[in-house]
Write a protein that holds these residues in place. Structure first.
Motif, PDB file in Angstrom:
ATOM      1  N   ALA A 217       4.237  -4.416  -4.829  1.00 23.40           N
ATOM      2  CA  ALA A 217       5.646  -4.655  -4.527  1.00 23.40           C
ATOM      3  C   ALA A 217       6.172  -3.461  -3.736  1.00 23.40           C
ATOM      4  CB  ALA A 217       6.443  -4.857  -5.806  1.00 23.40           C
ATOM      5  N   CYS A 218       5.831  -3.410  -2.474  1.00 21.30           N
ATOM      6  CA  CYS A 218       6.252  -2.289  -1.634  1.00 21.30           C
ATOM      7  C   CYS A 218       7.738  -2.412  -1.328  1.00 21.30           C
ATOM      8  CB  CYS A 218       5.436  -2.262  -0.349  1.00 21.30           C
ATOM      9  SG  CYS A 218       3.676  -2.001  -0.647  1.00 21.30           S
ATOM     10  N   GLN A 219       8.482  -1.330  -1.556  1.00 21.57           N
ATOM     11  CA  GLN A 219       9.929  -1.390  -1.384  1.00 21.57           C
ATOM     12  C   GLN A 219      10.391  -0.974   0.001  1.00 21.57           C
ATOM     13  OE1 GLN A 219      10.383   1.615  -4.549  1.00 21.57           O
ATOM     14  NE2 GLN A 219      11.772   2.669  -3.174  1.00 21.57           N
ATOM     15  N   TYR A 220       9.505  -0.430   0.812  1.00 19.32           N
ATOM     16  CA  TYR A 220       9.901   0.006   2.142  1.00 19.32           C
ATOM     17  C   TYR A 220       9.394  -0.987   3.182  1.00 19.32           C
ATOM     18  CZ  TYR A 220      10.690   4.257  -0.469  1.00 19.32           C
ATOM     19  OH  TYR A 220      11.115   5.147  -1.397  1.00 19.32           O
ATOM     20  N   PRO A 221      10.027  -1.010   4.376  1.00 15.36           N
ATOM     21  CA  PRO A 221       9.578  -1.935   5.411  1.00 15.36           C
ATOM     22  C   PRO A 221       8.138  -1.640   5.829  1.00 15.36           C
ATOM     23  CG  PRO A 221      11.419  -0.585   6.197  1.00 15.36           C
ATOM     24  CD  PRO A 221      11.142  -0.190   4.792  1.00 15.36           C
ATOM     25  N   GLU A 222       7.454  -2.677   6.245  1.00 13.67           N
ATOM     26  CA  GLU A 222       6.065  -2.549   6.704  1.00 13.67           C
ATOM     27  C   GLU A 222       6.035  -1.711   7.987  1.00 13.67           C
ATOM     28  OE1 GLU A 222       2.010  -3.061   6.475  1.00 13.67           O
ATOM     29  OE2 GLU A 222       3.482  -3.735   4.999  1.00 13.67           O
TER      30      GLU A 222
ATOM     31  N   PHE B 259      -2.726   9.522  10.905  1.00 14.70           N
ATOM     32  CA  PHE B 259      -1.917  10.447  11.692  1.00 14.70           C
ATOM     33  C   PHE B 259      -1.304  11.483  10.755  1.00 14.70           C
ATOM     34  CE2 PHE B 259       2.158  11.576  13.812  1.00 14.70           C
ATOM     35  CZ  PHE B 259       1.617  12.170  14.945  1.00 14.70           C
ATOM     36  N   PRO B 260      -1.464  12.777  11.032  1.00 17.60           N
ATOM     37  CA  PRO B 260      -0.992  13.817  10.112  1.00 17.60           C
ATOM     38  C   PRO B 260       0.531  13.935  10.018  1.00 17.60           C
ATOM     39  CG  PRO B 260      -1.870  14.815  12.099  1.00 17.60           C
ATOM     40  CD  PRO B 260      -2.178  13.341  12.181  1.00 17.60           C
ATOM     41  N   GLY B 261       1.277  13.202  10.845  1.00 19.24           N
ATOM     42  CA  GLY B 261       2.729  13.256  10.779  1.00 19.24           C
ATOM     43  C   GLY B 261       3.309  12.470   9.609  1.00 19.24           C
ATOM     44  N   TRP B 262       2.442  11.769   8.862  1.00 20.09           N
ATOM     45  CA  TRP B 262       2.875  10.976   7.712  1.00 20.09           C
ATOM     46  C   TRP B 262       2.351  11.591   6.424  1.00 20.09           C
ATOM     47  CZ3 TRP B 262       6.277   7.077   8.187  1.00 20.09           C
ATOM     48  CH2 TRP B 262       6.429   6.484   9.444  1.00 20.09           C
ATOM     49  N   LYS B 263       3.130  11.479   5.353  1.00 25.50           N
ATOM     50  CA  LYS B 263       2.719  11.955   4.028  1.00 25.50           C
ATOM     51  C   LYS B 263       2.673  10.746   3.102  1.00 25.50           C
ATOM     52  CE  LYS B 263       5.784  13.823   1.201  1.00 25.50           C
ATOM     53  NZ  LYS B 263       6.739  14.765   0.613  1.00 25.50           N
ATOM     54  N   SER B 264       1.562  10.581   2.384  1.00 24.21           N
ATOM     55  CA  SER B 264       1.448   9.473   1.441  1.00 24.21           C
ATOM     56  C   SER B 264       2.316   9.746   0.208  1.00 24.21           C
ATOM     57  CB  SER B 264      -0.007   9.290   0.986  1.00 24.21           C
ATOM     58  OG  SER B 264      -0.073   8.314  -0.023  1.00 24.21           O
ATOM     59  N   LEU B 265       3.067   8.735  -0.201  1.00 26.03           N
ATOM     60  CA  LEU B 265       3.871   8.815  -1.418  1.00 26.03           C
ATOM     61  C   LEU B 265       3.206   8.061  -2.553  1.00 26.03           C
ATOM     62  CD1 LEU B 265       7.403   8.214   0.142  1.00 26.03           C
ATOM     63  CD2 LEU B 265       6.320  10.392  -0.430  1.00 26.03           C
ATOM     64  N   GLY B 266       1.977   7.584  -2.307  1.00 27.85           N
ATOM     65  CA  GLY B 266       1.231   6.886  -3.352  1.00 27.85           C
ATOM     66  C   GLY B 266       1.256   5.384  -3.171  1.00 27.85           C
ATOM     67  N   ASP B 267       0.600   4.711  -4.098  1.00 23.25           N
ATOM     68  CA  ASP B 267       0.480   3.257  -4.049  1.00 23.25           C
ATOM     69  C   ASP B 267       1.823   2.580  -4.284  1.00 23.25           C
ATOM     70  OD1 ASP B 267      -2.239   3.505  -3.655  1.00 23.25           O
ATOM     71  OD2 ASP B 267      -2.722   3.253  -5.773  1.00 23.25           O
ATOM     72  N   CYS B 268       1.979   1.411  -3.695  1.00 21.67           N
ATOM     73  CA  CYS B 268       3.158   0.583  -3.985  1.00 21.67           C
ATOM     74  C   CYS B 268       3.024   0.127  -5.434  1.00 21.67           C
ATOM     75  CB  CYS B 268       3.192  -0.636  -3.079  1.00 21.67           C
ATOM     76  SG  CYS B 268       3.379  -0.255  -1.328  1.00 21.67           S
ATOM     77  N   PRO B 269       4.127   0.024  -6.184  1.00 20.83           N
ATOM     78  CA  PRO B 269       4.026  -0.423  -7.579  1.00 20.83           C
ATOM     79  C   PRO B 269       3.546  -1.872  -7.639  1.00 20.83           C
ATOM     80  CG  PRO B 269       6.311  -0.242  -6.909  1.00 20.83           C
ATOM     81  CD  PRO B 269       5.486   0.301  -5.787  1.00 20.83           C
ATOM     82  N   MET B 270       2.910  -2.229  -8.724  1.00 19.07           N
ATOM     83  CA  MET B 270       2.426  -3.598  -8.910  1.00 19.07           C
ATOM     84  C   MET B 270       3.517  -4.420  -9.583  1.00 19.07           C
ATOM     85  SD  MET B 270      -0.467  -3.411  -7.507  1.00 19.07           S
ATOM     86  CE  MET B 270      -1.627  -4.664  -7.946  1.00 19.07           C
ATOM     87  N   SER B 271       3.653  -5.677  -9.187  1.00 19.31           N
ATOM     88  CA  SER B 271       4.642  -6.549  -9.824  1.00 19.31           C
ATOM     89  C   SER B 271       3.962  -7.718 -10.486  1.00 19.31           C
ATOM     90  CB  SER B 271       5.637  -7.068  -8.792  1.00 19.31           C
ATOM     91  OG  SER B 271       4.986  -7.855  -7.812  1.00 19.31           O
TER      92      SER B 271
END
Length: 149
Positions: free
Chosen positions: A96-101, A137-149
């Protein structure tokens, strides 16, 4: 300011926008602007758009849309049966990704997107000509997996 989006007279979204900006040039629906370049094109159609320079009342929304400005009525409950109902396995949880693709577009520092079931945050300005997805691309930082619903 609280911009609101109504679809067929029903509130479909709202946002809190406190910062002001100097809007120069023509008003556009269906795309954004970044560093003077057109970007973030809407994938789909827009029909019968109206933009107001003031907050609309419920009566004004009804007049414009031709529909009551109220939430949709609840779905009725199915009738209760006395006979046992066969059960099917529960559906597998889905991300359940909360941010736009993510899509190839320009992003400001701090922008958040979803890509391959993970959340990502731009560590820097990402320009529209950068075709590299967040996981390469190193300009992005991972915030982790999208939560599961």
């Amino acid at each position: 300011m609280h911009p609101r989006l109504y679809v067929n007279g029903v509130l479909a979204g709202a946002a809190l926008h406190e910062a002001s900006w100097g809007a120069a040039g023509a008003f556009a629906i269906g795309r954004g602007m970044l560093n003077g370049g057109r970007t973030g094109w809407w994938k789909g159609g827009v029909d019968e758009a109206e933009v107001l320079d003031h907050p609309a009342s419920a009566e004004e929304i009804e007049r414009i849309s031709g529909s009551p400005a109220s939430p949709p009525s609840p779905t009725p409950s199915p009738p209760v049966s006395s006979s046992p109902t066969p059960t099917s396995p529960a559906p597998s949880p889905r991300p359940a990704c909360q941010y736009p693709e993510w899509r190839q577009a320009g992003y400001s520092t701090g922008a958040r997107v979803s890509y391959k079931n993970k959340h990502w945050e731009a560590k820097q300005q990402i320009y529209p000509d950068n075709r590299n997805p967040p996981d390469s691309f190193p300009g992005w930082k991972s915030l982790g997996d999208c939560p599961m619903s």
